[in-house]
Design a protein around this motif. Sequence first.
Motif, PDB file in Angstrom:
ATOM      1  N   GLU A 161      13.808  -4.185  16.202  1.00 49.59           N
ATOM      2  CA  GLU A 161      14.788  -3.389  15.471  1.00 49.59           C
ATOM      3  C   GLU A 161      14.238  -2.906  14.123  1.00 49.59           C
ATOM      4  N   ALA A 162      12.965  -3.251  13.808  1.00 53.47           N
ATOM      5  CA  ALA A 162      12.408  -2.842  12.515  1.00 53.47           C
ATOM      6  C   ALA A 162      12.349  -1.326  12.392  1.00 53.47           C
ATOM      7  N   THR A 163      12.231  -0.617  13.525  1.00 56.57           N
ATOM      8  CA  THR A 163      12.352   0.842  13.508  1.00 56.57           C
ATOM      9  C   THR A 163      13.498   1.252  14.414  1.00 56.57           C
ATOM     10  N   THR A 203       6.581   2.656   4.276  1.00 55.35           N
ATOM     11  CA  THR A 203       6.744   1.872   5.504  1.00 55.35           C
ATOM     12  C   THR A 203       5.408   1.254   5.877  1.00 55.35           C
ATOM     13  N   ILE A 204       5.470   0.143   6.571  1.00 57.42           N
ATOM     14  CA  ILE A 204       4.239  -0.576   6.912  1.00 57.42           C
ATOM     15  C   ILE A 204       4.414  -1.308   8.235  1.00 57.42           C
ATOM     16  N   TYR A 205       3.388  -1.241   9.074  1.00 58.84           N
ATOM     17  CA  TYR A 205       3.403  -1.955  10.359  1.00 58.84           C
ATOM     18  C   TYR A 205       2.018  -2.535  10.629  1.00 58.84           C
ATOM     19  N   ALA A 211      -1.049  -9.892  13.695  1.00 55.64           N
ATOM     20  CA  ALA A 211      -1.910  -9.625  12.532  1.00 55.64           C
ATOM     21  C   ALA A 211      -1.204  -9.977  11.220  1.00 55.64           C
ATOM     22  N   GLY A 212       0.036 -10.470  11.301  1.00 54.18           N
ATOM     23  CA  GLY A 212       0.808 -10.743  10.087  1.00 54.18           C
ATOM     24  C   GLY A 212       0.446 -12.077   9.455  1.00 54.18           C
ATOM     25  N   GLY A 213       0.884 -12.236   8.204  1.00 54.64           N
ATOM     26  CA  GLY A 213       0.812 -13.530   7.542  1.00 54.64           C
ATOM     27  C   GLY A 213      -0.539 -13.915   6.984  1.00 54.64           C
ATOM     28  N   ARG A 214      -1.460 -12.975   6.917  1.00 53.89           N
ATOM     29  CA  ARG A 214      -2.773 -13.315   6.320  1.00 53.89           C
ATOM     30  C   ARG A 214      -3.294 -12.221   5.399  1.00 53.89           C
ATOM     31  N   GLY A 215      -2.344 -11.544   4.758  1.00 53.85           N
ATOM     32  CA  GLY A 215      -2.726 -10.681   3.645  1.00 53.85           C
ATOM     33  C   GLY A 215      -3.004  -9.225   3.979  1.00 53.85           C
ATOM     34  N   LEU A 216      -2.926  -8.847   5.231  1.00 52.18           N
ATOM     35  CA  LEU A 216      -3.226  -7.441   5.555  1.00 52.18           C
ATOM     36  C   LEU A 216      -2.169  -6.505   4.966  1.00 52.18           C
ATOM     37  N   GLY A 217      -0.905  -6.938   5.000  1.00 62.80           N
ATOM     38  CA  GLY A 217       0.160  -6.113   4.429  1.00 62.80           C
ATOM     39  C   GLY A 217      -0.051  -5.928   2.933  1.00 62.80           C
ATOM     40  N   THR A 218      -0.389  -7.002   2.255  1.00 64.05           N
ATOM     41  CA  THR A 218      -0.640  -6.911   0.811  1.00 64.05           C
ATOM     42  C   THR A 218      -1.818  -5.981   0.534  1.00 64.05           C
ATOM     43  N   ALA A 257      12.445   1.827   0.322  1.00 64.02           N
ATOM     44  CA  ALA A 257      12.105   1.223   1.614  1.00 64.02           C
ATOM     45  C   ALA A 257      13.381   0.659   2.230  1.00 64.02           C
ATOM     46  N   GLY A 258      13.551   0.904   3.521  1.00 67.98           N
ATOM     47  CA  GLY A 258      14.692   0.369   4.258  1.00 67.98           C
ATOM     48  C   GLY A 258      14.221  -0.751   5.172  1.00 67.98           C
ATOM     49  N   ILE A 259      14.849  -1.904   5.060  1.00 70.51           N
ATOM     50  CA  ILE A 259      14.462  -3.084   5.847  1.00 70.51           C
ATOM     51  C   ILE A 259      15.669  -3.535   6.660  1.00 70.51           C
ATOM     52  N   VAL A 260      15.436  -3.780   7.953  1.00 69.18           N
ATOM     53  CA  VAL A 260      16.524  -4.246   8.817  1.00 69.18           C
ATOM     54  C   VAL A 260      16.523  -5.777   8.777  1.00 69.18           C
ATOM     55  N   PRO A 303      12.087 -11.549   6.913  1.00 69.94           N
ATOM     56  CA  PRO A 303      11.609 -12.218   5.701  1.00 69.94           C
ATOM     57  C   PRO A 303      10.214 -11.786   5.273  1.00 69.94           C
ATOM     58  N   ALA A 304       9.342 -11.455   6.226  1.00 69.97           N
ATOM     59  CA  ALA A 304       7.982 -11.049   5.836  1.00 69.97           C
ATOM     60  C   ALA A 304       8.029  -9.718   5.092  1.00 69.97           C
ATOM     61  N   SER A 305       8.791  -8.771   5.619  1.00 69.60           N
ATOM     62  CA  SER A 305       8.871  -7.464   4.965  1.00 69.60           C
ATOM     63  C   SER A 305       9.562  -7.577   3.614  1.00 69.60           C
ATOM     64  N   GLU A 306      10.625  -8.360   3.559  1.00 69.02           N
ATOM     65  CA  GLU A 306      11.317  -8.493   2.273  1.00 69.02           C
ATOM     66  C   GLU A 306      10.399  -9.156   1.243  1.00 69.02           C
ATOM     67  N   ALA A 307       9.658 -10.190   1.648  1.00 64.18           N
ATOM     68  CA  ALA A 307       8.740 -10.852   0.704  1.00 64.18           C
ATOM     69  C   ALA A 307       7.666  -9.882   0.233  1.00 64.18           C
ATOM     70  N   LEU A 308       7.136  -9.088   1.169  1.00 67.94           N
ATOM     71  CA  LEU A 308       6.086  -8.131   0.790  1.00 67.94           C
ATOM     72  C   LEU A 308       6.630  -7.110  -0.204  1.00 67.94           C
ATOM     73  N   HIS A 309       7.800  -6.547   0.095  1.00 66.14           N
ATOM     74  CA  HIS A 309       8.343  -5.515  -0.797  1.00 66.14           C
ATOM     75  C   HIS A 309       8.682  -6.101  -2.177  1.00 66.14           C
ATOM     76  N   ARG A 310       9.259  -7.283  -2.196  1.00 67.05           N
ATOM     77  CA  ARG A 310       9.561  -7.896  -3.501  1.00 67.05           C
ATOM     78  C   ARG A 310       8.268  -8.172  -4.270  1.00 67.05           C
ATOM     79  N   ARG A 311       7.239  -8.590  -3.563  1.00 68.02           N
ATOM     80  CA  ARG A 311       5.958  -8.861  -4.223  1.00 68.02           C
ATOM     81  C   ARG A 311       5.437  -7.616  -4.946  1.00 68.02           C
ATOM     82  N   PHE A 312       5.713  -6.442  -4.383  1.00 65.30           N
ATOM     83  CA  PHE A 312       5.247  -5.190  -4.989  1.00 65.30           C
ATOM     84  C   PHE A 312       6.274  -4.592  -5.949  1.00 65.30           C
TER      85      PHE A 312
END
Length: 169
Positions: free
Chosen positions: A29-31, A88-90, A95-102, A122-125, A129-138
Amino acid sequence: MSERVVRQARPDDLAAVTEIYNHYVIHSEATFDLEPFEPEARRPWFESFAADGPHQLFVVEEAGRVRGYAYSGRFRAKPAYDASVETTIYLAPNAGGRGLGTALYSALFTALSKTSAHRAFAGIVPPNPASEALHRRFGFEPLGVFREAGHKFGRYWDVAWFQKGVEKG
Ligand SMILES: CC(C)(COP(=O)(O)OP(=O)(O)OC[C@H]1O[C@@H](n2cnc3c(N)ncnc32)[C@H](O)[C@@H]1OP(=O)(O)O)[C@@H](O)C(=O)NCCC(=O)NCCS
């Protein structure tokens, strides 16, 4: 550990980017797209990015293979929105959880700091938690929730919107 490279997208990345996106179209549902795309159908979107403007597309590679992408695109169509972008980021599955998003968002926002982009949204469904943490980090801050704005997999989904000011460098 395999070498990680973050770079602007090239024309030959279209297939890999489409394959990553289609995973979320089909399974998540992320998109709110509902049907997977043939790469050629995504070409107009893919060609809407430019290396020096507010709309940019970055990919991350590991061992020469594209493992994720992030982009800034138009927020809304009317011209007074020109300085606002939606980001947006995918990442590829697993591949998640090891810094690629950052790494991707670091490259994207460094690039945007040299452009006319003024605000990023940015719109998050939820829950994501990973997307919200990434966006808050930035530095994204929550704006509010569009309740039941999308319908996918037989149910309605909220969209939580976030924004940040684009720092200039
Ligand atoms: C959202 C996404 C891009 C994040 O990228 P990532 O590489 O996993 O994130 P990073 O490893 O760089 O970590 C960034 C932050 O997210 C946190 N995080 C990563 N995975 C997490 C998880 N599964 N649960 C909770 N937090 C998580 C990290 O701890 C880090 O937080 P911190 O900065 O406070 O320490 C990635 O998980 C993804 O592609 N998800 C599926 C697609 C998607 O939902 N895209 C977003 C659409 S809005």
